[in-house]
Design a protein around this motif. Structure first.
Motif, PDB file in Angstrom:
ATOM      1  N   ALA A 298      -2.116  -1.449   2.590  1.00 23.51           N
ATOM      2  CA  ALA A 298      -2.403  -0.017   2.636  1.00 23.51           C
ATOM      3  C   ALA A 298      -1.123   0.674   3.087  1.00 23.51           C
ATOM      4  CB  ALA A 298      -3.535   0.278   3.605  1.00 23.51           C
ATOM      5  N   ALA A 299      -0.667   1.644   2.313  1.00 23.38           N
ATOM      6  CA  ALA A 299       0.557   2.376   2.622  1.00 23.38           C
ATOM      7  C   ALA A 299       0.229   3.847   2.841  1.00 23.38           C
ATOM      8  CB  ALA A 299       1.564   2.242   1.482  1.00 23.38           C
ATOM      9  N   VAL A 300       0.878   4.432   3.833  1.00 24.54           N
ATOM     10  CA  VAL A 300       0.733   5.860   4.096  1.00 24.54           C
ATOM     11  C   VAL A 300       2.125   6.464   4.166  1.00 24.54           C
ATOM     12  CG1 VAL A 300      -0.125   7.628   5.681  1.00 24.54           C
ATOM     13  CG2 VAL A 300      -1.394   5.498   5.406  1.00 24.54           C
ATOM     14  N   LEU A 301       2.392   7.446   3.297  1.00 28.17           N
ATOM     15  CA  LEU A 301       3.640   8.195   3.327  1.00 28.17           C
ATOM     16  C   LEU A 301       3.379   9.476   4.090  1.00 28.17           C
ATOM     17  CD1 LEU A 301       6.552   8.926   2.388  1.00 28.17           C
ATOM     18  CD2 LEU A 301       5.496   9.912   0.340  1.00 28.17           C
ATOM     19  N   ARG A 302       4.136   9.692   5.146  1.00 31.41           N
ATOM     20  CA  ARG A 302       4.034  10.925   5.927  1.00 31.41           C
ATOM     21  C   ARG A 302       5.318  11.721   5.694  1.00 31.41           C
ATOM     22  NH1 ARG A 302       1.667   7.001   9.067  1.00 31.41           N
ATOM     23  NH2 ARG A 302      -0.523   7.413   9.498  1.00 31.41           N
ATOM     24  N   MET A 303       5.143  12.861   5.048  1.00 28.08           N
ATOM     25  CA  MET A 303       6.294  13.693   4.718  1.00 28.08           C
ATOM     26  C   MET A 303       6.566  14.685   5.850  1.00 28.08           C
ATOM     27  SD  MET A 303       5.655  14.078   0.642  1.00 28.08           S
ATOM     28  CE  MET A 303       7.309  14.694   0.385  1.00 28.08           C
TER      29      MET A 303
ATOM     30  N   ALA B  43       4.416  -4.266  -2.895  1.00 25.59           N
ATOM     31  CA  ALA B  43       5.043  -3.727  -4.102  1.00 25.59           C
ATOM     32  C   ALA B  43       4.038  -2.922  -4.913  1.00 25.59           C
ATOM     33  CB  ALA B  43       5.633  -4.856  -4.946  1.00 25.59           C
ATOM     34  N   ARG B  44       2.824  -3.419  -5.016  1.00 19.56           N
ATOM     35  CA  ARG B  44       1.793  -2.691  -5.773  1.00 19.56           C
ATOM     36  C   ARG B  44       1.405  -1.399  -5.076  1.00 19.56           C
ATOM     37  NH1 ARG B  44      -1.449  -8.127  -7.720  1.00 19.56           N
ATOM     38  NH2 ARG B  44       0.021  -8.583  -9.410  1.00 19.56           N
ATOM     39  N   ALA B  45       1.305  -1.423  -3.750  1.00 19.26           N
ATOM     40  CA  ALA B  45       0.981  -0.206  -3.004  1.00 19.26           C
ATOM     41  C   ALA B  45       2.106   0.816  -3.145  1.00 19.26           C
ATOM     42  CB  ALA B  45       0.741  -0.534  -1.531  1.00 19.26           C
ATOM     43  N   LEU B  46       3.349   0.365  -3.063  1.00 16.65           N
ATOM     44  CA  LEU B  46       4.480   1.282  -3.188  1.00 16.65           C
ATOM     45  C   LEU B  46       4.597   1.837  -4.609  1.00 16.65           C
ATOM     46  CD1 LEU B  46       7.079  -0.580  -0.970  1.00 16.65           C
ATOM     47  CD2 LEU B  46       5.880   1.561  -0.435  1.00 16.65           C
ATOM     48  N   HIS B  47       4.247   1.039  -5.591  1.00 14.15           N
ATOM     49  CA  HIS B  47       4.229   1.515  -6.983  1.00 14.15           C
ATOM     50  C   HIS B  47       3.195   2.628  -7.134  1.00 14.15           C
ATOM     51  CE1 HIS B  47       3.307   1.329 -11.335  1.00 14.15           C
ATOM     52  NE2 HIS B  47       4.600   1.106 -11.424  1.00 14.15           N
ATOM     53  N   ASP B  48       2.017   2.422  -6.550  1.00 17.73           N
ATOM     54  CA  ASP B  48       0.968   3.444  -6.561  1.00 17.73           C
ATOM     55  C   ASP B  48       1.450   4.698  -5.834  1.00 17.73           C
ATOM     56  OD1 ASP B  48      -1.486   4.828  -6.649  1.00 17.73           O
ATOM     57  OD2 ASP B  48      -2.375   3.650  -5.036  1.00 17.73           O
ATOM     58  N   LEU B  49       2.110   4.515  -4.707  1.00 15.98           N
ATOM     59  CA  LEU B  49       2.628   5.644  -3.935  1.00 15.98           C
ATOM     60  C   LEU B  49       3.671   6.426  -4.737  1.00 15.98           C
ATOM     61  CD1 LEU B  49       2.130   6.753  -1.091  1.00 15.98           C
ATOM     62  CD2 LEU B  49       4.018   5.339  -0.295  1.00 15.98           C
ATOM     63  N   ALA B  50       4.548   5.718  -5.430  1.00 12.99           N
ATOM     64  CA  ALA B  50       5.567   6.370  -6.254  1.00 12.99           C
ATOM     65  C   ALA B  50       4.923   7.198  -7.356  1.00 12.99           C
ATOM     66  CB  ALA B  50       6.511   5.327  -6.848  1.00 12.99           C
ATOM     67  N   ALA B  51       3.881   6.662  -7.988  1.00 14.07           N
ATOM     68  CA  ALA B  51       3.190   7.398  -9.047  1.00 14.07           C
ATOM     69  C   ALA B  51       2.543   8.667  -8.490  1.00 14.07           C
ATOM     70  CB  ALA B  51       2.142   6.507  -9.717  1.00 14.07           C
ATOM     71  N   GLN B  52       1.935   8.565  -7.322  1.00 18.80           N
ATOM     72  CA  GLN B  52       1.321   9.736  -6.695  1.00 18.80           C
ATOM     73  C   GLN B  52       2.365  10.791  -6.339  1.00 18.80           C
ATOM     74  OE1 GLN B  52      -1.558   9.139  -3.502  1.00 18.80           O
ATOM     75  NE2 GLN B  52      -1.777   7.012  -4.157  1.00 18.80           N
ATOM     76  N   LEU B  53       3.506  10.338  -5.863  1.00 19.27           N
ATOM     77  CA  LEU B  53       4.565  11.254  -5.465  1.00 19.27           C
ATOM     78  C   LEU B  53       5.136  11.986  -6.675  1.00 19.27           C
ATOM     79  CD1 LEU B  53       5.891  12.190  -2.874  1.00 19.27           C
ATOM     80  CD2 LEU B  53       7.535  10.337  -3.104  1.00 19.27           C
TER      81      LEU B  53
ATOM     82  N   HIS C 105      -2.828   1.899  -2.126  1.00 19.43           N
ATOM     83  CA  HIS C 105      -3.280   0.534  -1.853  1.00 19.43           C
ATOM     84  C   HIS C 105      -2.745  -0.418  -2.915  1.00 19.43           C
ATOM     85  CE1 HIS C 105      -6.185   3.097   0.220  1.00 19.43           C
ATOM     86  NE2 HIS C 105      -6.207   2.134   1.101  1.00 19.43           N
ATOM     87  N   GLY C 106      -2.587  -1.650  -2.508  1.00 19.00           N
ATOM     88  CA  GLY C 106      -2.195  -2.716  -3.417  1.00 19.00           C
ATOM     89  C   GLY C 106      -2.918  -3.987  -3.033  1.00 19.00           C
ATOM     90  N   VAL C 107      -3.272  -4.787  -4.012  1.00 23.96           N
ATOM     91  CA  VAL C 107      -4.027  -6.020  -3.771  1.00 23.96           C
ATOM     92  C   VAL C 107      -3.415  -7.141  -4.596  1.00 23.96           C
ATOM     93  CG1 VAL C 107      -6.291  -7.144  -3.977  1.00 23.96           C
ATOM     94  CG2 VAL C 107      -6.161  -4.720  -3.404  1.00 23.96           C
TER      95      VAL C 107
END
Length: 89
Positions: A23-28, A59-69, A37-39
């Motif tokens: 579980a990744a949380v980006l705080r701007m 890596a999967r969580a960060l990929h999801d985070l990048a797409a959201q960003l 999230h990545g599994v």
């Protein structure tokens, strides 16, 4: 003039049998938070390597985070310019 801002990413891992979840949380700096999230699932024949599962899930969580960003940036651009934004990975 140079401006420096800081954003942080916190990552948490959970393991249950062959599954590893990240579980990744980006705080701007403006208070915005994005969560991702990545599994990953270890094959039963593979040896238990906690670090590898964490790397893949992260890596999967960060990929999801990048797409959201990218999506958020596109929406922000469209709100300012009133024209469609075309951002790609």
């Amino acid at each position: 003039m140079e401006t420096i801002v800081r954003c942080t990413v916190d990552m948490e891992f959970r393991e249950a049998g062959p599954l590893t979840q990240a579980a990744a949380v980006l705080r701007m700096h403006d208070g915005t938070e994005l969560k991702a999230h990545g599994v990953t699932s270890r094959h039963p024949d593979d040896p238990g390597q906690q670090r590898v599962g964490e790397e893949v899930a992260a890596a999967r969580a960060l990929h999801d985070l990048a797409a959201q960003l990218l999506e958020k940036a596109g929406v922000d651009i469209e709100e300012l310019t009133h024209t469609p934004a075309h951002l790609s990975h």
